[in-house]
Design an enzyme around this catalytic site. Sequence first.
Site, short mmCIF file in Angstrom:
data_model
loop_
_atom_site.label_atom_id
_atom_site.label_comp_id
_atom_site.label_asym_id
_atom_site.label_seq_id
_atom_site.Cartn_x
_atom_site.Cartn_y
_atom_site.Cartn_z
N GLU A 184 33.79 47.42 36.55
CA GLU A 184 34.14 46.30 37.45
C GLU A 184 33.00 45.31 37.56
O GLU A 184 32.56 44.95 38.65
CB GLU A 184 34.51 46.84 38.84
CG GLU A 184 35.81 47.64 38.82
CD GLU A 184 36.31 48.02 40.20
OE1 GLU A 184 35.49 48.09 41.13
OE2 GLU A 184 37.52 48.24 40.34
N GLU A 227 42.03 52.23 35.94
CA GLU A 227 42.10 52.64 37.35
C GLU A 227 43.33 52.01 37.97
O GLU A 227 43.61 50.84 37.73
CB GLU A 227 40.88 52.15 38.16
CG GLU A 227 39.60 52.89 37.89
CD GLU A 227 38.42 52.40 38.74
OE1 GLU A 227 38.63 51.98 39.90
OE2 GLU A 227 37.30 52.44 38.22
P1 P53 Z 1 37.27 52.91 47.01
C1 P53 Z 1 36.57 47.11 45.43
C2 P53 Z 1 37.79 46.58 45.02
C3 P53 Z 1 38.51 47.20 44.03
C4 P53 Z 1 38.02 48.35 43.44
O1 P53 Z 1 37.75 52.17 45.68
C5 P53 Z 1 36.81 48.86 43.82
C6 P53 Z 1 36.08 48.25 44.82
C7 P53 Z 1 34.77 48.77 45.25
O2 P53 Z 1 34.95 49.80 46.14
O3 P53 Z 1 36.23 49.94 43.25
C8 P53 Z 1 36.87 50.73 42.28
O4 P53 Z 1 36.72 54.22 46.58
C9 P53 Z 1 35.78 51.55 41.64
C10 P53 Z 1 35.81 53.00 42.02
C11 P53 Z 1 36.38 53.15 43.41
C12 P53 Z 1 37.81 52.70 43.37
O5 P53 Z 1 37.92 51.37 42.91
O6 P53 Z 1 36.28 52.01 47.58
O7 P53 Z 1 35.70 51.39 40.26
O8 P53 Z 1 34.53 53.54 41.87
O9 P53 Z 1 36.29 54.43 43.92
C13 P53 Z 1 38.50 52.81 44.71
O10 P53 Z 1 38.51 53.06 47.84
#
Ligand code: P53
Length: 485
Positions: free
Chosen positions: A175, A374
């Site tokens: 990201e 993801e």
């Molecule tokens: P968490 C922000 C917006 C979209 C995805 O997020 C993001 C974030 C930063 O948090 O992160 C990604 O755990 C990231 C993962 C993360 C996952 O999305 O904050 O690549 O490491 O765990 C979910 O709810």
Amino acid sequence: MQVPENFLWGGAIAAHQAEGAYNTDGKGLSVADVMTAAGNFDERRITNGVKTGEFYPNHEGIDFYHQFPEDIKLFAEMGFKCFRTSIAWSRIFPNGDEEEPNEAGLKFYDRLFDECHKYHIEPVVTLSHFEMPYHLVTEYGGFRSRKVLDCFVHFAQAVITRYQHKVKYWLTFNEINNQTNYDRAFTLFTNSGVQIHEGENAEAVMYQAAHYEVVASAKVVKFAHELNSNLLIGAMVAFSPVYPATDKPDDLLKAQRAMQSRFWFSDVQVEGSYPAWLRKYQAAKQFNLDITDADLAVLKQGQVDYLGFSYYMSFATAARPGEDEFYSYNEATDLVENKYVPKSDWGWQVDPKGLRYALNWMNDRYHLPLFVVENGIGAIDKLTVSHQVHDDYRIKYLRDHIKQMELAINDDGIDVMGYTPWSAIDIVSASTGQLSKRYGFIYVDRDDQGNGSLKRYRKDSFYWYQKVISTRGEKLGDEYADDSK
Ligand code: P53
């Protein structure tokens, strides 16, 4: 509807959110090791080193470091064809600036990748996923320094060389475009190890750090291609599309600038050159960046093979009153609510059709294979007395998104390499440090304070996903209500 035979179904995690063992076998501290836990809507605190009396959820994670054989066996039971994780940089180079790698750290990933191959699971590996060595922050200010560019390339070369026969699919920076949200301390710190000082222009610092990262990424791509032509190196962006709030032309221009601001990173990584608007913008704003002709030549030599992306939600924006001709986009202040889509308990706008839009948008722009690395929903799960988890909301979220992905593949003809939902198993949330913001198909008995047996339990979504994979995406569980229409 089905996906192609060779489609890479799997699941994703990141090292720092799962492994724990934060100082085992010579591992150094990473940026994730100095971040505390927060609640649904506040920020994790970044402490000055590890402080006694503070709770750092990543220190133990879910103990994947020791329990991975059992976890990978469960992934195999679901039918995973691939498994996305990252290499914790500070296991390999504990301080980040050493010459020689830490052999004990390297051995851990040998064991991990071998375990995957035992079940014919392809590892998909991110080189930098919010876990750079903390020493690089204290010594050099993270990616604001060109020195750290070299440290990263040295790390990447070491691990790509070591694992080239075990890992075919790589991603450089997780990201990388999250730092478009440069006013949020968490993002710059986790992406780039950067902390903003009083009076500094965070936007300019972000452009400098991100520049060193895209140059580092290009160097790594070039190195990998020369080393072994079997390797595929991708970029990775967070795809939250930014819709215009209304049909006002000013809102449209604002949204277009927002998309340009969020995707110049992948423009550079895919095209090998900066978009013209951005160099004009950086000059007009007098950011005074260290971007050399030699760097620009390097960018041309390291174009990525595919584009990985995360998709969780969509955004919307509106022009400010008195907007200047740049329509400068600041993610911390310029987003507005979209009344047409619901929100998760953490305020993330749930929009399955945005995934089909994402795939079409990137396909139109980049003409490269795309990999959904993801996608998922953070939710509170309840473990019943008989150790079940009825997570129909997660099944529904994933089902609705997979449907849109299948439309993009089958009706729009887009080349999608695979799908690795977030997350394969419950882990520590990146933004909040909570364990209770759960994403996994497998429940892990641990709470937000670090209590629990760490035992693993299959959720309803585990069995559901097993069926999705075995039918190549045909049986999506239509018994779960669909209100995406
Ligand atoms: P968490 C922000 C917006 C979209 C995805 O997020 C993001 C974030 C930063 O948090 O992160 C990604 O755990 C990231 C993962 C993360 C996952 O999305 O904050 O690549 O490491 O765990 C979910 O709810």
